[in-house]
Motif scaffolding. Sequence first.
Motif, PDB file in Angstrom:
ATOM      1  N   LEU A 119       0.854  -1.186   0.000  1.00  0.00           N
ATOM      2  CA  LEU A 119       0.000   0.000   0.000  1.00  0.00           C
ATOM      3  C   LEU A 119       0.890   1.236   0.000  1.00  0.00           C
ATOM      4  N   ASP A 121       1.291   5.705   0.004  1.00  0.00           N
ATOM      5  CA  ASP A 121       0.850   6.831   0.832  1.00  0.00           C
ATOM      6  C   ASP A 121      -0.554   7.298   0.483  1.00  0.00           C
ATOM      7  N   ASP A 122      -1.068   6.890  -0.666  1.00  0.00           N
ATOM      8  CA  ASP A 122      -2.391   7.289  -1.127  1.00  0.00           C
ATOM      9  C   ASP A 122      -3.495   6.351  -0.629  1.00  0.00           C
ATOM     10  N   ALA A 123      -3.156   5.354   0.175  1.00  0.00           N
ATOM     11  CA  ALA A 123      -4.111   4.317   0.580  1.00  0.00           C
ATOM     12  C   ALA A 123      -5.337   4.898   1.292  1.00  0.00           C
ATOM     13  N   GLU A 124      -5.162   5.839   2.184  1.00  0.00           N
ATOM     14  CA  GLU A 124      -6.306   6.384   2.922  1.00  0.00           C
ATOM     15  C   GLU A 124      -7.244   7.131   1.987  1.00  0.00           C
ATOM     16  N   ARG A 125      -6.686   7.912   1.073  1.00  0.00           N
ATOM     17  CA  ARG A 125      -7.519   8.641   0.113  1.00  0.00           C
ATOM     18  C   ARG A 125      -8.243   7.661  -0.812  1.00  0.00           C
ATOM     19  N   ALA A 127      -9.031   4.528  -0.113  1.00  0.00           N
ATOM     20  CA  ALA A 127     -10.053   3.853   0.701  1.00  0.00           C
ATOM     21  C   ALA A 127     -11.274   4.750   0.886  1.00  0.00           C
ATOM     22  N   ALA A 128     -11.059   6.032   1.120  1.00  0.00           N
ATOM     23  CA  ALA A 128     -12.184   6.962   1.298  1.00  0.00           C
ATOM     24  C   ALA A 128     -13.014   7.060   0.021  1.00  0.00           C
ATOM     25  N   ARG A 129     -12.352   7.148  -1.121  1.00  0.00           N
ATOM     26  CA  ARG A 129     -13.080   7.221  -2.400  1.00  0.00           C
ATOM     27  C   ARG A 129     -13.876   5.942  -2.639  1.00  0.00           C
ATOM     28  N   ARG A 131     -14.910   3.773  -0.356  1.00  0.00           N
ATOM     29  CA  ARG A 131     -16.004   3.718   0.630  1.00  0.00           C
ATOM     30  C   ARG A 131     -17.201   4.525   0.165  1.00  0.00           C
TER      31      ARG A 131
END
Length: 140
Positions: A119, A121-125, A127-129, A131
């Motif tokens: 994963l 550094d963009d993983a959280e962004r 995941a948010a998209r 979701r």
Amino acid sequence: MNDCKFCQTIEGERPVHVLCENESAVAFLDRNPAARGHTLVVPRAHHECLFTGDEPTVGAVFQTVQQVVRGMNRTLDPDGVSLFYTSGEIVGRVTHAHVHLLPRYADDRVHVALERGRLDDDAERLAARLRSECTVPAGE
């Protein structure tokens, strides 16, 4: 879809070994198996992508998958079962949606391998998209 091999199979125009079926799905042995017991589960209605179909069809396909896996476990006593599904042009010659079920053994010659990464550094962004899109009702 007169030129679809799976539609022809479902209509009885091509002989197969049917394992189980319901109103919306059919499971049969693959004509060119990668392993003994290799099974295809297909929706009766022609869909190029299973997940753009209606929910009852998707449910029926995966209910059939579950039935077949239970039968494989009782009959073939595999070490495990690999399930895979692909869609789009990458699928190959048959565009009718289908799920592959392969009984697996520690010493088999089946290779279902994925080249893996990490994963980023963009993983959280990401995941948010994802979701936010996962909550959009079907058909929108």
